[in-house]
Write a protein that holds these residues in place. Structure first.
Motif, PDB file in Angstrom:
ATOM      1  N   THR A   1      50.011  30.472  55.998  1.00  0.00           N
ATOM      2  CA  THR A   1      48.633  29.991  55.908  1.00  0.00           C
ATOM      3  C   THR A   1      48.569  28.504  56.199  1.00  0.00           C
ATOM      4  OG1 THR A   1      48.211  31.652  54.205  1.00  0.00           O
ATOM      5  CG2 THR A   1      46.616  29.870  54.426  1.00  0.00           C
TER       6      THR A   1
ATOM      7  N   ASP B   1      37.425  23.012  54.324  1.00  0.00           N
ATOM      8  CA  ASP B   1      37.548  24.253  53.554  1.00  0.00           C
ATOM      9  C   ASP B   1      37.031  24.057  52.126  1.00  0.00           C
ATOM     10  OD1 ASP B   1      38.958  26.020  55.485  1.00  0.00           O
ATOM     11  OD2 ASP B   1      40.460  24.431  55.376  1.00  0.00           O
TER      12      ASP B   1
ATOM     13  N   ALA C   1      43.368  27.662  46.048  1.00  0.00           N
ATOM     14  CA  ALA C   1      43.867  28.978  46.439  1.00  0.00           C
ATOM     15  C   ALA C   1      43.327  30.058  45.504  1.00  0.00           C
ATOM     16  CB  ALA C   1      45.396  28.987  46.433  1.00  0.00           C
ATOM     17  N   GLY C   2      43.234  29.727  44.205  1.00  0.00           N
ATOM     18  CA  GLY C   2      42.666  30.689  43.261  1.00  0.00           C
ATOM     19  C   GLY C   2      41.200  30.973  43.539  1.00  0.00           C
TER      20      GLY C   2
ATOM     21  N   ARG D   1      39.798  30.750  46.481  1.00  0.00           N
ATOM     22  CA  ARG D   1      39.732  31.523  47.711  1.00  0.00           C
ATOM     23  C   ARG D   1      40.062  33.003  47.446  1.00  0.00           C
ATOM     24  NH1 ARG D   1      42.561  28.850  52.779  1.00  0.00           N
ATOM     25  NH2 ARG D   1      44.349  28.948  51.379  1.00  0.00           N
ATOM     26  N   ARG D   2      41.055  33.239  46.606  1.00  0.00           N
ATOM     27  CA  ARG D   2      41.393  34.624  46.251  1.00  0.00           C
ATOM     28  C   ARG D   2      40.260  35.302  45.508  1.00  0.00           C
ATOM     29  NH1 ARG D   2      46.396  32.267  45.001  1.00  0.00           N
ATOM     30  NH2 ARG D   2      45.843  32.223  42.780  1.00  0.00           N
ATOM     31  N   GLY D   3      39.529  34.472  44.716  1.00  0.00           N
ATOM     32  CA  GLY D   3      38.438  35.031  43.926  1.00  0.00           C
ATOM     33  C   GLY D   3      37.127  35.132  44.675  1.00  0.00           C
ATOM     34  N   GLY D   4      37.104  34.762  45.950  1.00  0.00           N
ATOM     35  CA  GLY D   4      35.892  34.886  46.754  1.00  0.00           C
ATOM     36  C   GLY D   4      35.185  33.606  47.066  1.00  0.00           C
TER      37      GLY D   4
END
Length: 398
Positions: free
Chosen positions: A2, A99, A390-391, A393-396
């Motif tokens: 990534t 981002d 990152a958390g 992004r993983r969570g939406g």
């Protein structure tokens, strides 16, 4: 693999002090981890704006640093700044397509929240103090209702709130932050600054201080205000058990002149060295030249930069025994703690260091080991920031 995220870093700092150190170091650490960081600020704190290679604008920065106005006018400008802040952030975002937005919280500021929502990206809000509480306590809040509403909106709306201590984290929840979105990331240090070159220079620095033979040099670094309670050290120095203690002051401020006068009145002039402001490049050698580092007083929620620097240097630190500092220091292991404002207890703890130099050095070594083990470094902090993103992004995301 990534790609490292693109970061739009927003702050409104005018001063070139510890706040600026935090901004510069974290930006450098994020860039060191491959992030493209676009600094968007009233007064840029790094030499080169991200990505573009364009130099910071020193003329504008000099103007804003010199600006001095009545408090009500300053707050009015802080409110009006949101319009400028949003415009700067939008222009920067068009260039860098971030981002996430990273903002250092400031009074009356919600530019980062507004633009992050427009862009549909997360806002990571770094908070170093309970701003409205602090300003009200100082009697410096001229538009309290608006300030508190803006702060609550920013804290509640941020996708992540990054507090510098657990003590502050609890305060921010009371002020409107969502508990599940609050993360604790303290200050840090760059251990490389305290390497072989600084250690080699420390002996020459110490020699210039011309201290009495066998002196234990206790160093204080920072801007000196009355609330720092440096007078407590003079009380301690007058005691027979601390006859070898010398105080080395690095900095300036309104408390310095009264302190020098008090030292002269007590006959302590020969044991006090006033060095003035030490340039950042020379500071590591000066810290390493000390036998101990002092934090005589600090507010209840702070994460002091000087603490992490003394840990990185392996210099034993003595500080007030309060919850925010116990998050970093363990009494008798990685530092020494004394009852806040208690000159007698400060003297007792200092006597432990002065009487047993080997034990003092061992405390310093354990403090340095703890800093490395816990990664209380700017690179460690950049890693934590990216883990929070990152958390999200993983969570939406936002």
């Amino acid at each position: 693999m990534t790609a490292a995220p693109r970061v739009l870093y927003h702050h409104r700092i005018r001063a070139d002090d510890g706040q600026a150190v935090h901004v510069r170091e974290l930006i450098a650490a994020l860039r060191g981890r491959g992030c493209a960081v676009d600094e968007c600020a009233l007064v840029p704190k790094v030499e080169v704006a991200s990505g573009s290679g364009a130099p910071a604008r020193p003329a504008a920065g000099s103007f804003w640093r010199r600006l001095s106005l009545p408090r009500a006018a300053v707050e009015a400008l802080e409110i009006l700044y949101n319009g400028r802040g949003r415009a700067m952030l939008r222009a920067a975002a068009a260039r860098s397509r971030p981002d996430f937005v990273y903002e250092r919280h400031a009074l009356h500021c919600r530019s980062g929240l507004d633009v992050a929502r427009e862009l549909g990206v997360p806002l990571l809000l770094e908070v170093n103090s309970p701003m409205t509480v602090e300003m009200a306590r100082l009697g410096q809040l001229r538009f309290p209702r608006r300030a508190r509403a803006t702060e609550r909106a920013a804290l509640a709306g941020a996708d992540a709130v990054l507090a510098v201590t657990h003590v502050l984290a609890d305060m921010l929840v009371d002020l409107g932050a969502r508990r599940e979105r609050v993360h604790v990331i303290g200050n840090g240090a760059d251990p490389a600054r305290y390497g072989a070159d600084a250690a080699a220079a420390a002996a020459a620095v110490r020699a210039r201080w011309a201290l009495p033979a066998g002196a234990f040099a206790l160093g204080f670094v920072g801007y000196m205000r009355p609330w720092h309670r440096l007078d407590l050290v003079l009380d301690a120095m007058a005691r027979p058990a601390l006859a070898a203690l010398a105080l080395v002051l690095m900095g300036e401020g309104p408390a310095l002149a009264p302190l020098r006068a008090a030292a002269a009145a007590r006959g302590l002039n020969e044991r006090v060295r006033v060095l003035g402001v030490v340039p950042p490049a020379l500071l590591p050698a000066h810290v390493l030249a000390c036998d101990g580092a002092l934090i005589p007083a600090i507010n209840t929620y702070a994460s002091p930069l000087k603490l992490f620097d003394s840990l990185a240097a392996g210099v034993p630190t003595i500080a007030p025994d309060q919850p925010n500092l116990r998050e970093t220091l363990a009494h008798g292991d990685t530092g020494l703690l004394f009852r806040p404002g208690d000159a007698d207890d400060l003297a007792r703890q200092l006597a432990r260091l002065v009487a047993d130099r080997a034990a003092a050095q061992a405390i310093g070594a354990r403090g340095r080991a703890a800093l490395h083990a816990q990664r209380w470094t700017w690179d460690g902090n950049a890693e934590r920031v990216l883990a929070v993103f990152a958390g999200l992004r993983r969570g939406g995301g936002a």
